[in-house]
Design an enzyme around this catalytic site. Structure first.
Site, PDB file in Angstrom:
ATOM      1  N   HIS B  62       0.813  -1.217   0.000  1.00 34.93           N
ATOM      2  CA  HIS B  62       0.000   0.000   0.000  1.00 34.93           C
ATOM      3  C   HIS B  62       0.846   1.266   0.000  1.00 34.93           C
ATOM      4  O   HIS B  62       0.364   2.337   0.316  1.00 34.93           O
ATOM      5  CB  HIS B  62      -0.922   0.017   1.216  1.00 34.93           C
ATOM      6  CG  HIS B  62      -1.752  -1.205   1.361  1.00 34.93           C
ATOM      7  ND1 HIS B  62      -2.690  -1.549   0.427  1.00 34.93           N
ATOM      8  CD2 HIS B  62      -1.779  -2.180   2.294  1.00 34.93           C
ATOM      9  CE1 HIS B  62      -3.280  -2.689   0.795  1.00 34.93           C
ATOM     10  NE2 HIS B  62      -2.729  -3.094   1.912  1.00 34.93           N
ATOM     11  N   HIS B 224      -7.721  -4.324  -0.692  1.00 34.32           N
ATOM     12  CA  HIS B 224      -7.215  -5.656  -1.018  1.00 34.32           C
ATOM     13  C   HIS B 224      -8.140  -6.334  -2.023  1.00 34.32           C
ATOM     14  O   HIS B 224      -8.166  -7.556  -2.142  1.00 34.32           O
ATOM     15  CB  HIS B 224      -7.108  -6.513   0.247  1.00 34.32           C
ATOM     16  CG  HIS B 224      -6.433  -5.805   1.366  1.00 34.32           C
ATOM     17  ND1 HIS B 224      -7.136  -5.035   2.261  1.00 34.32           N
ATOM     18  CD2 HIS B 224      -5.144  -5.720   1.714  1.00 34.32           C
ATOM     19  CE1 HIS B 224      -6.274  -4.512   3.126  1.00 34.32           C
ATOM     20  NE2 HIS B 224      -5.072  -4.904   2.818  1.00 34.32           N
TER      21      HIS B 224
END
Lengths: 339, 339
Positions: B62, B224
C-alpha cells in the site's frame, strides 16, 4: 480504456484546474487556456525582482513533470503543452514573461524537435521585448543516440536534476550566466536510461499506440514510447538493474570514488514497492563499483501516463552540484527540507 | 506478469532494504527480518524521551502506507507485514518498544481482523513490560458496512489524516489520552470510499485474484480487492466523482458551511493527471454544496499494488483538527512545510 476521464480532448485543461486548486500555496496560473497557449504555471511569488527566472515546459502526461517542479528554489514558471506535444512558442514566451524579474531567464528544457523549435522562436520574441533568455537543452537519455551524437539525445528524468541545480543557483542570487552554467553542468554530469514493460494509452486515442509483448521489456524506451535499443526477455529486478547500470555507467563514465545522485522514477503504473526493489539492486551494483550515493530519489518523478516501467538517472557530483542538490526546495513534485 | 521483481516471496525484505537506504535521513530499521517479525521502521530520532510514541502498522503493498508515514510529526514507528497481511503481534510489540519514550504509545491502525487480533495481543505483552498502549481503530471506509455498523468498517486512506493529527498532537507534547483523543476525533470526522477500474496482482500469485470487466468499475472496492457495493458502467471522471461524493457526504454528514480536508489517492496505476481531473470534479461538487476545502492532497498516498482506481476521503475540521492538519511534517509519503 479503464481510465478516469471526461472529454479526452480537454484533459490538459481539466488537469490544470485541479492542479491549480490543489497547490495554490505553491503555484498560480498566470495564463488560462486561450488560443495557442494551454496554460502557464508560475510560482506564487514569481517574478522575483532581480532574480534570474528559471523556466521549463513540455508536453503533458509526464506529471509531476513539468509543472510539478515549479516552486521554491526550483522553476519559476512552466509552459504547458498538450499530451505529448510541445507548448507553443507563444506559451514559452508567456512563461518567460511570468518568470522574468529583470535578471533574465534561464530556459531549461528537454531535447525534442518541437520544444527546440518553439523555444527558439520564443527566445527571439522575448529579445524584442528586452527579456534576455539563455537556454540549456537536456540530453541525458543514453539510449536515444550514440555517445558521439550526444546532441541528438533526448532529455528525460535527468531534467529534474537540471531544474534542481539551476533553480538553486538562481535562488542563491547568481546571474544568468552562472545559472545557465550550473544547469548545463548538471545535465552534462547526468545520464539516464529507461525500460518499458507495458505501453501507455493516450486518452484521445483510447488504445496503446505501440505494443510490448508479455514476457518482454523494451530497453531504452523513451517517455513517449520512442523505440528503445533492444526488446528482450523481461528480467528480474536484479537483471533489469544490471542492464540499465551497464548502459548508464560507462557512458559518462562513472567510476570508483565518484559521488553521485541516483534518481529512480516509475513511469506511471509501476508500484512504488517495485521501484524500491529496483533501487536496492542499483545501490548494490554501485556499491560494488565503489561509487558512493550521496542522495537518492525513488518515486514517480517523471512519468508516461499509465506506462509500466522505470528509469534510472545518475548524476556525478562536484562541490558546486552537491551544494545545489542539497538545497531546500518545495514544489508538488519535489519537497526537500532542513536536513 | 509485467513487473519488476526478483523472488516473489522476498518482495517485502527487498523493498525494505531499498526504502531504508533511500530514506536514511528520515527513518531507520530497528529490527531486520527475523522469525515472526518482517521489519520495524522507526523515525531516526525515535524514541523521544517523554513524548508519546505514535505507532502504526499493516500489510505491505500500500506504499506510501504504512512506513512512508513514519517521520517528523507523524508516526514514530511502523510494523511491517507481508503483502496484504497483518504484521504479527511480535512485530507490533517491537514497534511499541521502538516508539516508547516513557510517555506511552498510541497505536493508530486500520480495522482488519488480523491487525485487530495482533495489536490486542501486542498491547497485552507491552503492558507486562510497563509500556502503556492505547489504540485507535480507523474505520473510514463508508462502503464496507452500513452506518449503524460503523465498527465493522475498514480503515482506508483516512488513516493518513488520523496519523497526521495524532502525530501532530504528540509532537506538541500532549499526553497519551490527548493524543488518542485527537486521533480518534480525526478518524470520527473522516469518511472515505474507493472505486476500482482494474484488479491488482500479488507478486506471489502472478495473476489478478479478482476481475473487473472492461467498461465497468467496482464502487466501494477495498484496498485488497474486497468486494464493493456495486459493479456498474465505467463513468466519466465527473460521474465517478458524483457517485463517490454522494456516498461520502451524507454518511457523516458533511453540510454547507463545513470546513474540510479532501484527500484523493490513486490506487497505484492511476496516472496523476487523472487524479487531478477527478479532484477538480470533487472540488466543484463540494463548492456547489458550500463545503469549503481548507486543504487538499492529491497523489498516490495509499495504494493497492498496481490497481487502477481512486479513493476519496473527506475530513471535517474543527479548530483543533485544523491546527493539527496544518502542522509541518516530513516523511517519505507526506512532506508539508512552512506555509
Amino acid at each position: 480504456m479503464q481510465r478516469i476521464l471526461n472529454d479526452p480532448d480537454r484533459v490538459v485543461d481539466e488537469m490544470l484546474n485541479g492542479f491549480v486548486a490543489c497547490h495554490s500555496d505553491i503555484i498560480k496560473r498566470v495564463i488560462t487556456s486561450e488560443e495557442n497557449v494551454r496554460g502557464i504555471i508560475a510560482a506564487v511569488d514569481a517574478p522575483r525582482k532581480g532574480k534570474v527566472g528559471v523556466v521549463t515546459g513540455g508536453g503533458s502526461g509526464h506529471k509531476p513533470a513539468f509543472i510539478g517542479y515549479v516552486g521554491k528554489n526550483l522553476c519559476d514558471a512552466a509552459a504547458v503543452g498538450e499530451i505529448c506535444s510541445s507548448p507553443t512558442a507563444l506559451a514559452f514566451l508567456e512563461a518567460f514573461r511570468a518568470a522574468d524579474g529583470g535578471g533574465g531567464v534561464a530556459c531549461l528544457y528537454g531535447n525534442y524537435s518541437g520544444d527546440n523549435m518553439n523555444v527558439k522562436m520564443a527566445v527571439k520574441m522575448a529579445k524584442r521585448e528586452g527579456i534576455a533568455v539563455k537556454t540549456v537543452v537536456a540530453n541525458d537519455d543514453v539510449a536515444s543516440a550514440p555517445a558521439d551524437q550526444r546532441e541528438k539525445r533526448r532529455g528525460v528524468a535527468g531534467e529534474i536534476l537540471m531544474w534542481k541545480c539551476g533553480g538553486a543557483k538562481a535562488a542563491q542570487g547568481y546571474g544568468l550566466d552562472e545559472v545557465v552554467a550550473a544547469a548545463q553542468k548538471a545535465i552534462d554530469h547526468t545520464r539516464s536510461v529507461g525500460v518499458g514493460l507495458t505501453p501507455c494509452t493516450l486518452p484521445a486515442v483510447g488504445h496503446p499506440n505501440f505494443q510490448i509483448a508479455d514476457g518482454t521489456m523494451e530497453l531504452g524506451i523513451g517517455h513517449h514510447g520512442e523505440p528503445g535499443i533492444e526488446v528482450c526477455k523481461l528480467g528480474t529486478a536484479k537483471e533489469i538493474a544490471e542492464r540499465m547500470v551497464d548502459i548508464v555507467l560507462p557512458d559518462y563514465p562513472f567510476t570508483a570514488g565518484d559521488d553521485v545522485v541516483v534518481l529512480v522514477s516509475g513511469l506511471g503504473a509501476t508500484p512504488l514497492m517495485e521501484q524500491y526493489i529496483f533501487y536496492d539492486e542499483v545501490r548494490k551494483l554501485l556499491g560494488e563499483k565503489q561509487i558512493h550515493i550521496h542522495r537518492s530519489y525513488v518515486g514517480n518523478y517523471f512519468t508516461s501516463l499509465d506506462m509500466m516501467g522505470i528509469t534510472l538517472t545518475v548524476m556525478k557530483l562536484d562541490e558546486e552540484l552537491r551544494e545545489l542538490v542539497d538545497m531546500d526546495c518545495y514544489s508538488m513534485g519535489l519537497k526537500q527540507v532542513g536536513e
